[in-house]
Motif scaffolding. Sequence first.
Motif, PDB file in Angstrom:
ATOM      1  N   UNK A  41       0.631  -1.133  -0.158  1.00  0.00           N
ATOM      2  CA  UNK A  41      -0.103  -0.069  -0.086  1.00  0.00           C
ATOM      3  C   UNK A  41       0.700   1.213   0.074  1.00  0.00           C
ATOM      4  N   UNK A  42       0.632   2.330  -0.746  1.00  0.00           N
ATOM      5  CA  UNK A  42       1.176   3.559  -0.672  1.00  0.00           C
ATOM      6  C   UNK A  42       0.128   4.714  -0.566  1.00  0.00           C
ATOM      7  N   UNK A  43       0.557   6.066  -0.296  1.00  0.00           N
ATOM      8  CA  UNK A  43      -0.245   7.178  -0.223  1.00  0.00           C
ATOM      9  C   UNK A  43      -0.241   8.198  -1.141  1.00  0.00           C
ATOM     10  N   UNK A  44      -1.340   8.547  -1.452  1.00  0.00           N
ATOM     11  CA  UNK A  44      -1.314   9.610  -2.392  1.00  0.00           C
ATOM     12  C   UNK A  44      -2.201  10.731  -2.077  1.00  0.00           C
ATOM     13  N   UNK A  45      -1.633  12.184  -2.396  1.00  0.00           N
ATOM     14  CA  UNK A  45      -2.457  13.334  -2.034  1.00  0.00           C
ATOM     15  C   UNK A  45      -3.395  13.364  -3.467  1.00  0.00           C
ATOM     16  N   UNK A  46      -4.694  13.902  -3.124  1.00  0.00           N
ATOM     17  CA  UNK A  46      -5.760  14.295  -4.099  1.00  0.00           C
ATOM     18  C   UNK A  46      -6.326  15.462  -3.579  1.00  0.00           C
ATOM     19  N   UNK A  47      -6.990  16.036  -4.729  1.00  0.00           N
ATOM     20  CA  UNK A  47      -7.699  17.440  -4.458  1.00  0.00           C
ATOM     21  C   UNK A  47      -9.283  17.017  -4.796  1.00  0.00           C
ATOM     22  N   UNK A  48      -9.969  17.379  -3.791  1.00  0.00           N
ATOM     23  CA  UNK A  48     -11.454  17.169  -3.740  1.00  0.00           C
ATOM     24  C   UNK A  48     -12.032  18.170  -4.489  1.00  0.00           C
ATOM     25  N   UNK A  49     -13.238  17.740  -4.714  1.00  0.00           N
ATOM     26  CA  UNK A  49     -14.413  18.959  -5.428  1.00  0.00           C
ATOM     27  C   UNK A  49     -14.307  20.102  -4.884  1.00  0.00           C
ATOM     28  N   UNK A  50     -13.942  20.076  -3.764  1.00  0.00           N
ATOM     29  CA  UNK A  50     -14.084  21.614  -2.893  1.00  0.00           C
ATOM     30  C   UNK A  50     -12.848  22.302  -2.738  1.00  0.00           C
ATOM     31  N   UNK A  51     -11.788  21.524  -3.565  1.00  0.00           N
ATOM     32  CA  UNK A  51     -10.309  22.222  -3.667  1.00  0.00           C
ATOM     33  C   UNK A  51      -9.508  21.827  -2.443  1.00  0.00           C
ATOM     34  N   UNK A  52     -10.118  21.045  -1.480  1.00  0.00           N
ATOM     35  CA  UNK A  52      -9.086  20.853  -0.279  1.00  0.00           C
ATOM     36  C   UNK A  52      -8.595  19.517  -0.830  1.00  0.00           C
ATOM     37  N   UNK A  53      -7.126  19.397   0.192  1.00  0.00           N
ATOM     38  CA  UNK A  53      -6.484  18.313  -0.141  1.00  0.00           C
ATOM     39  C   UNK A  53      -6.584  17.019   0.741  1.00  0.00           C
ATOM     40  N   UNK A  54      -6.612  15.906   0.462  1.00  0.00           N
ATOM     41  CA  UNK A  54      -6.872  14.858   1.295  1.00  0.00           C
ATOM     42  C   UNK A  54      -5.774  13.632   0.711  1.00  0.00           C
ATOM     43  N   UNK A  55      -5.342  13.043   1.935  1.00  0.00           N
ATOM     44  CA  UNK A  55      -4.613  11.790   1.732  1.00  0.00           C
ATOM     45  C   UNK A  55      -5.253  10.647   1.393  1.00  0.00           C
ATOM     46  N   UNK A  56      -4.877   9.715   0.531  1.00  0.00           N
ATOM     47  CA  UNK A  56      -5.556   8.430   0.348  1.00  0.00           C
ATOM     48  C   UNK A  56      -4.665   7.285   0.321  1.00  0.00           C
ATOM     49  N   UNK A  57      -5.174   6.177   0.739  1.00  0.00           N
ATOM     50  CA  UNK A  57      -4.474   4.915   0.764  1.00  0.00           C
ATOM     51  C   UNK A  57      -4.655   4.350  -0.458  1.00  0.00           C
ATOM     52  N   UNK A  58      -3.556   3.945  -1.377  1.00  0.00           N
ATOM     53  CA  UNK A  58      -3.821   3.578  -2.586  1.00  0.00           C
ATOM     54  C   UNK A  58      -3.233   1.865  -2.545  1.00  0.00           C
ATOM     55  N   UNK A  59      -4.276   1.169  -3.182  1.00  0.00           N
ATOM     56  CA  UNK A  59      -3.963  -0.518  -3.578  1.00  0.00           C
ATOM     57  C   UNK A  59      -3.949  -0.734  -4.653  1.00  0.00           C
ATOM     58  N   UNK A  60      -3.288  -2.015  -5.259  1.00  0.00           N
ATOM     59  CA  UNK A  60      -3.414  -2.502  -6.376  1.00  0.00           C
ATOM     60  C   UNK A  60      -4.313  -3.360  -6.409  1.00  0.00           C
ATOM     61  N   UNK A  61      -5.083  -3.315  -7.480  1.00  0.00           N
ATOM     62  CA  UNK A  61      -6.396  -4.259  -7.914  1.00  0.00           C
ATOM     63  C   UNK A  61      -6.309  -4.760  -9.309  1.00  0.00           C
ATOM     64  N   UNK A  62      -7.177  -5.700  -9.458  1.00  0.00           N
ATOM     65  CA  UNK A  62      -7.262  -6.302 -10.805  1.00  0.00           C
ATOM     66  C   UNK A  62      -8.763  -6.578 -10.937  1.00  0.00           C
ATOM     67  N   UNK A  63      -8.966  -6.129 -12.555  1.00  0.00           N
ATOM     68  CA  UNK A  63     -10.428  -6.393 -12.982  1.00  0.00           C
ATOM     69  C   UNK A  63     -10.504  -7.035 -14.423  1.00  0.00           C
ATOM     70  N   UNK A  64     -11.456  -7.606 -14.581  1.00  0.00           N
ATOM     71  CA  UNK A  64     -11.572  -8.143 -15.978  1.00  0.00           C
ATOM     72  C   UNK A  64     -12.353  -7.063 -16.856  1.00  0.00           C
ATOM     73  N   UNK A  65     -11.554  -6.211 -17.754  1.00  0.00           N
ATOM     74  CA  UNK A  65     -12.340  -5.477 -18.698  1.00  0.00           C
ATOM     75  C   UNK A  65     -12.044  -5.643 -20.054  1.00  0.00           C
ATOM     76  N   UNK A  66     -13.348  -5.989 -20.694  1.00  0.00           N
ATOM     77  CA  UNK A  66     -13.302  -6.259 -22.059  1.00  0.00           C
ATOM     78  C   UNK A  66     -12.523  -7.438 -22.422  1.00  0.00           C
ATOM     79  N   UNK A  67     -12.765  -8.406 -21.407  1.00  0.00           N
ATOM     80  CA  UNK A  67     -12.093  -9.865 -21.565  1.00  0.00           C
ATOM     81  C   UNK A  67     -10.863  -9.833 -21.129  1.00  0.00           C
ATOM     82  N   UNK A  68     -10.143  -8.830 -20.714  1.00  0.00           N
ATOM     83  CA  UNK A  68      -8.629  -8.852 -20.520  1.00  0.00           C
ATOM     84  C   UNK A  68      -8.655  -8.544 -18.926  1.00  0.00           C
TER      85      UNK A  68
END
Length: 71
Positions: free
Chosen positions: A1-28
């Motif tokens: 897990x890593x952390x990332x900073x994001x800007x919310x719709x109200x222009x405030x900053x927020x720290x997020x936990x970032x995880x790796x995941x997998x999806x089946x998208x268009x058969x891949x």
Amino acid sequence: MVYAEGVLGDASLCMFNVYEGFVIWDGQIRTIEINESETDPLVGMALLEGYELNIQGVAGGEVTIRRLVFP
């Protein structure tokens, strides 16, 4: 897990936990980043690159995702 900073719709900053995941998208299987948040899940716009998203904005409306075909 890593952390990332994001800007919310109200222009405030927020720290997020970032995880790796997998999806089946268009058969891949695709590797995606998952940002943890205290809200309802959202579809990442990067995942929609090359696709058309249609949403009927009514209760019970249909949501469709279609691959774009370029000549």
